[in-house]
Motif scaffolding. Structure first.
Motif, PDB file in Angstrom:
ATOM      1  N   LEU A   1      32.519  54.248  -4.757  1.00 24.24           N
ATOM      2  CA  LEU A   1      33.310  53.556  -5.778  1.00 24.24           C
ATOM      3  C   LEU A   1      34.772  53.977  -5.713  1.00 24.24           C
ATOM      4  O   LEU A   1      35.673  53.152  -5.916  1.00 24.24           O
ATOM      5  CB  LEU A   1      32.742  53.845  -7.170  1.00 24.24           C
TER       6      LEU A   1
ATOM      7  N   ILE B   1      26.639  57.625  -5.315  1.00 22.92           N
ATOM      8  CA  ILE B   1      27.367  56.358  -5.189  1.00 22.92           C
ATOM      9  C   ILE B   1      28.830  56.487  -5.589  1.00 22.92           C
ATOM     10  O   ILE B   1      29.659  55.645  -5.201  1.00 22.92           O
ATOM     11  CB  ILE B   1      26.673  55.273  -6.045  1.00 22.92           C
TER      12      ILE B   1
ATOM     13  N   GLY C   1      25.469  52.584 -10.122  1.00 22.38           N
ATOM     14  CA  GLY C   1      26.592  52.509  -9.197  1.00 22.38           C
ATOM     15  C   GLY C   1      26.894  51.115  -8.691  1.00 22.38           C
ATOM     16  O   GLY C   1      28.013  50.613  -8.849  1.00 22.38           O
ATOM     17  N   VAL C   2      25.902  50.474  -8.103  1.00 20.49           N
ATOM     18  CA  VAL C   2      26.125  49.157  -7.494  1.00 20.49           C
ATOM     19  C   VAL C   2      26.512  48.131  -8.558  1.00 20.49           C
ATOM     20  O   VAL C   2      27.400  47.292  -8.336  1.00 20.49           O
ATOM     21  CB  VAL C   2      24.864  48.706  -6.726  1.00 20.49           C
ATOM     22  N   ASN C   3      25.893  48.205  -9.732  1.00 15.36           N
ATOM     23  CA  ASN C   3      26.222  47.260 -10.794  1.00 15.36           C
ATOM     24  C   ASN C   3      27.598  47.512 -11.410  1.00 15.36           C
ATOM     25  O   ASN C   3      28.069  46.703 -12.216  1.00 15.36           O
ATOM     26  CB  ASN C   3      25.160  47.315 -11.894  1.00 15.36           C
TER      27      ASN C   3
ATOM     28  N   SER D   1      21.266  51.964  -7.839  1.00 17.22           N
ATOM     29  CA  SER D   1      21.628  50.554  -7.928  1.00 17.22           C
ATOM     30  C   SER D   1      22.133  50.193  -9.321  1.00 17.22           C
ATOM     31  O   SER D   1      23.164  49.538  -9.472  1.00 17.22           O
ATOM     32  CB  SER D   1      20.414  49.691  -7.575  1.00 17.22           C
TER      33      SER D   1
ATOM     34  N   ILE E   1      30.281  48.084  -9.405  1.00 16.07           N
ATOM     35  CA  ILE E   1      31.289  47.754  -8.392  1.00 16.07           C
ATOM     36  C   ILE E   1      32.207  46.645  -8.882  1.00 16.07           C
ATOM     37  O   ILE E   1      33.423  46.673  -8.654  1.00 16.07           O
ATOM     38  CB  ILE E   1      30.601  47.364  -7.069  1.00 16.07           C
TER      39      ILE E   1
END
Length: 248
Positions: A149, A145, A42-44, A39, A46
């Motif tokens: 991306l 992740i 990777g997620v932060n 999270s 995006i």
């Protein structure tokens, strides 16, 4: 002297990776840390990936139309070249270079701060494999992740190209669609994803090495963060040449 230093660092890097990729002592704790790193790393990321990809896709389409397009070429050439550039290089190589600056410096500074504040030493004293506990979740999280991306980057770049067609009236959406669909090779998408997996490992492992092996105080943490970004960027460029020749 330089060669000796490089070989010494490479040996320490291999030893650290050997310690990192060992069986976790508590799988539940490892899985929780793995989700957390996926999270954070990777997620932060995006948001910045989508923002950069959108504008780069739009700029590439405009440049291709204004500088490459001519009466002697089909009108769909701009869309075709935009798709190839986004798939083959930008979404994998260039985007990973950008993430090396964001994610790599984050990893190096985090681990470096833990080292200078003796948090890593405390884990070692308690009998915890600190390399496995701290480094392996970061590497696996970013490797997991990164393909998503890359896919988001390619899709957003194409959306940016369509924005120039609908808003900027640079070329017609029909011509852009013909170019995007012309002679599409699915392997190019897979090649981009495969390259990104290697780049994700380079970013996370090199940054972890520089952060984990910091010696000194806060000044050395900043130097380690800079060295991690520089070294991982150079390794990405070298491996990009090798992987492109291997996968093409």
């Amino acid at each position: 002297m330089l060669i000796q230093t490089c070989l010494n660092n490479f040996g320490r890097y291999l030893l650290l990776m050997g310690r990192s990729f060992s069986r976790p002592e508590r799988m539940r704790m490892f899985f929780k840390q793995y989700i957390k790193e996926m999270s954070e790393l990777g997620v932060n990321s995006i948001g910045i990936v989508l923002l950069i990809s959108f504008f780069i896709g739009a700029v590439i389409c405009i440049q291709m139309k204004l500088n490459i397009q001519s009466p002697w070429m089909p009108r769909w050439v701009s869309g075709y070249t935009t798709r190839e550039i986004m798939l083959l290089e930008f979404s994998s190589s260039i985007m990973c270079l950008i993430l090396a600056g964001k994610v790599g410096s984050n990893i190096a500074s985090e681990l470096g701060t833990m080292r200078v504040t003796q948090q890593i030493d405390a884990l070692d004293i308690m009998g915890v494999n600190s390399a496995c506990y701290l480094i392996m979740p970061k590497i696996l999280g970013l490797v997991t992740i990164m393909p998503f991306l890359v896919i988001f980057s390619s899709a957003t770049g194409i959306i940016g190209a369509y924005s120039t067609a609908y808003i900027g009236n640079i070329l017609s959406p029909e011509d852009l669609t013909l170019g995007l669909q012309h002679n599409f090779t699915p392997w190019f998408m897979w090649m981009s994803i495969i390259k990104s997996l290697f780049f994700a490992f380079i970013i996370s492992s090199v940054a972890s090495f520089y952060g984990y092996t910091v010696e000194g105080g806060s000044v050395e943490v900043g130097k380690a963060s800079t060295n991690a970004v520089v070294c991982s960027s150079v390794m990405i460029l070298f491996s990009d040449v090798f992987l492109t020749n291997l996968l093409s």
